[in-house]
Write a protein that holds these residues in place. Structure first.
Motif, short mmCIF file in Angstrom:
data_model
loop_
_atom_site.label_atom_id
_atom_site.label_comp_id
_atom_site.label_asym_id
_atom_site.label_seq_id
_atom_site.Cartn_x
_atom_site.Cartn_y
_atom_site.Cartn_z
N ARG A 32 0.81 -1.22 0.00
CA ARG A 32 0.00 0.00 0.00
C ARG A 32 0.85 1.27 0.00
N GLN A 33 2.06 1.21 0.51
CA GLN A 33 2.92 2.39 0.47
C GLN A 33 3.40 2.70 -0.95
N LEU A 34 3.06 1.83 -1.87
CA LEU A 34 3.29 2.10 -3.29
C LEU A 34 2.51 3.32 -3.77
N TYR A 35 1.35 3.57 -3.17
CA TYR A 35 0.41 4.53 -3.72
C TYR A 35 0.60 5.93 -3.11
N ARG A 36 0.91 6.88 -3.97
CA ARG A 36 1.28 8.21 -3.51
C ARG A 36 0.14 8.95 -2.82
N THR A 42 -1.09 4.88 5.25
CA THR A 42 -0.21 3.72 5.16
C THR A 42 1.05 3.88 6.00
N ALA A 43 1.09 4.96 6.79
CA ALA A 43 2.28 5.24 7.62
C ALA A 43 3.54 5.25 6.76
N MET A 44 3.45 5.93 5.63
CA MET A 44 4.57 6.02 4.71
C MET A 44 5.75 6.71 5.39
N PRO A 45 6.99 6.32 5.08
CA PRO A 45 8.15 6.99 5.68
C PRO A 45 8.09 8.49 5.45
N ALA A 59 5.53 5.50 -2.83
CA ALA A 59 4.79 6.54 -3.55
C ALA A 59 5.13 6.53 -5.03
N SER A 60 5.30 5.35 -5.60
CA SER A 60 5.73 5.23 -6.99
C SER A 60 4.58 5.05 -7.97
N ARG A 61 3.37 4.86 -7.45
CA ARG A 61 2.23 4.63 -8.33
C ARG A 61 1.01 5.39 -7.81
N SER A 62 -0.03 5.44 -8.65
CA SER A 62 -1.30 6.02 -8.26
C SER A 62 -2.29 4.91 -7.94
N VAL A 63 -3.25 5.20 -7.09
CA VAL A 63 -4.29 4.21 -6.78
C VAL A 63 -5.09 3.84 -8.02
N HIS A 64 -5.01 4.67 -9.05
CA HIS A 64 -5.75 4.42 -10.29
C HIS A 64 -5.00 3.47 -11.22
N GLU A 65 -3.79 3.07 -10.83
CA GLU A 65 -3.00 2.13 -11.63
C GLU A 65 -3.01 0.77 -10.95
N PRO A 66 -3.73 -0.21 -11.49
CA PRO A 66 -3.78 -1.54 -10.88
C PRO A 66 -2.37 -2.13 -10.76
N TYR A 67 -2.12 -2.80 -9.65
CA TYR A 67 -0.80 -3.40 -9.42
C TYR A 67 -1.00 -4.69 -8.66
N THR A 68 -0.16 -5.67 -8.95
CA THR A 68 -0.32 -6.99 -8.34
C THR A 68 1.01 -7.48 -7.80
N ALA A 217 -8.48 10.70 3.43
CA ALA A 217 -9.49 9.71 3.06
C ALA A 217 -10.66 10.36 2.32
N ARG A 218 -11.04 11.57 2.71
CA ARG A 218 -12.15 12.25 2.02
C ARG A 218 -11.82 12.51 0.55
N LYS A 219 -10.56 12.82 0.27
CA LYS A 219 -10.16 13.05 -1.12
C LYS A 219 -10.26 11.75 -1.94
N LEU A 220 -10.06 10.62 -1.25
CA LEU A 220 -10.07 9.33 -1.93
C LEU A 220 -11.45 8.67 -1.93
N TYR A 221 -12.37 9.23 -1.18
CA TYR A 221 -13.70 8.63 -1.03
C TYR A 221 -14.40 8.37 -2.37
N PRO A 222 -14.32 9.27 -3.36
CA PRO A 222 -14.99 9.00 -4.64
C PRO A 222 -14.45 7.77 -5.36
N PHE A 223 -13.28 7.31 -4.95
CA PHE A 223 -12.65 6.17 -5.62
C PHE A 223 -12.60 4.94 -4.71
N ARG A 224 -13.52 4.89 -3.77
CA ARG A 224 -13.49 3.83 -2.76
C ARG A 224 -13.61 2.44 -3.35
N HIS A 225 -14.09 2.34 -4.57
CA HIS A 225 -14.26 1.03 -5.21
C HIS A 225 -12.93 0.45 -5.70
N LEU A 226 -11.88 1.24 -5.75
CA LEU A 226 -10.59 0.76 -6.26
C LEU A 226 -9.98 -0.26 -5.30
#
Length: 290
Positions: A32-36, A42-45, A59-68, A217-226
């Motif tokens: 989860r610390q991948l997502y900027r 995520t208690a990012m450093p 912080a190398s990716r966006s929550v809008h970019e699927p990653y596995t 979290a409020r900024k991310l709320y519209p994308f809660r389905h991700l």
């Protein structure tokens, strides 16, 4: 050197000390610390910690970019190949067991869940019944059909998920050998007394709220389905935004669910005999053998 342990145990500071000891860099294996966009939750450093030692996969990716985890395996191994050209030792830090396993042991495609496919199969189970799914499994993978417990919906769903997502029978993965790596792996597990770990988790949750987690979290709320946001902490805050709980209740649930997650992490690693467990307060020394 893989530095692992439950959430809240103190991996970030300990990992920086370890990396400084070996004059090397840090590879994060936190899913989860991948997502900027998820810095606080995520208690990012901190910027100070990131400047102390060079970090990768923070912080190398966006929550809008699927990653596995499978993608992480490929990316991390490519990075390690580069780092080992100039470093004798690289430090990997994280609490995501699947990501750690991906790098250390290799991960088959079937180990990953595809949320959309799982949801589709669940809907079919409800609509068509278990017998229809059993019949499809028999066509796609006769070997699994004859070996699995056909009365267990979870087993049938999992086998079908693998068949449909990979294009290969679920049974074929069971025969693949463990992957080898061109580097030596040392696993160090950080631990604390359970009461102390839980105290730290409770305190850290409050500190994160003071740092502005609710606004994040409020900024991310519209994308809660991700998929990235299907995470302890954000889910509870989203429920608060929906009016299902009060803020106080949400914070209390975050603390409780984070403690539960820490317990699951410890259970997950309990089967790994390669881990050398040490007290989190212990200062690393050059006596560590690699």
């Amino acid at each position: 050197m893989v530095l692992l342990g439950p959430t809240g145990v103190g991996k970030t500071d300990a990992g920086i000390r370890l990396a400084q000891l070996f004059h090397t860099e840090i590879v994060s294996c936190d899913s989860r610390q991948l997502y900027r966009e998820m810095r606080i939750g995520t208690a990012m450093p901190s910027e100070e910690q990131l400047s102390a030692v060079r970090h990768h996969f923070i912080a190398s990716r966006s929550v809008h970019e699927p990653y596995t985890a499978g993608k992480y395996e490929t990316d991390a191994l490519a990075l390690l190949s580069q780092l080992f050209q100039k470093q004798e030792v690289v430090v990997m830090i994280g609490g995501s067991g699947l990501y750690i396993d991906a790098v250390c042991n290799g991960i088959d495609d079937f180990q990953e869940h595809i949320p959309e496919l799982r949801e589709s199969l669940m809907q079919r189970l409800e609509r068509e019944g278990l017998e229809a799914l059993r019949h499809e499994l028999k066509l796609l993978d006769p070997e699994s059909y004859h070996k699995l417990d056909l009365k267990n919906p979870r087993r049938i769903l999992r086998a079908l998920e693998v068949c449909l997502s990979t294009g290969k029978p679920f049974s074929s993965f069971k025969k693949e050998a463990k992957k080898t790596r061109p580097f030596h792996i040392v696993k160090i597990g950080l631990q604390r007394p359970r009461e102390e770990l839980y105290r730290r988790i409770n305190l850290r949750t409050l500190q994160m709220m003071e740092e502005g987690w609710e606004a994040e979290a409020r900024k991310l709320y519209p994308f809660r389905h991700l998929p990235a946001l299907n995470t302890v902490g954000y889910k509870e805050l989203f429920d608060y935004f929906d009016g299902k709980t009060t803020l106080s209740e949400a914070v209390s649930l975050i603390q409780q669910h984070t403690r539960n997650y820490a317990k699951k992490q410890l259970s997950y690693w309990g089967r790994d005999k390669e881990i050398r467990w040490v007290d989190a307060e212990k200062q690393f020394s050059c006596s560590l053998s690699i």
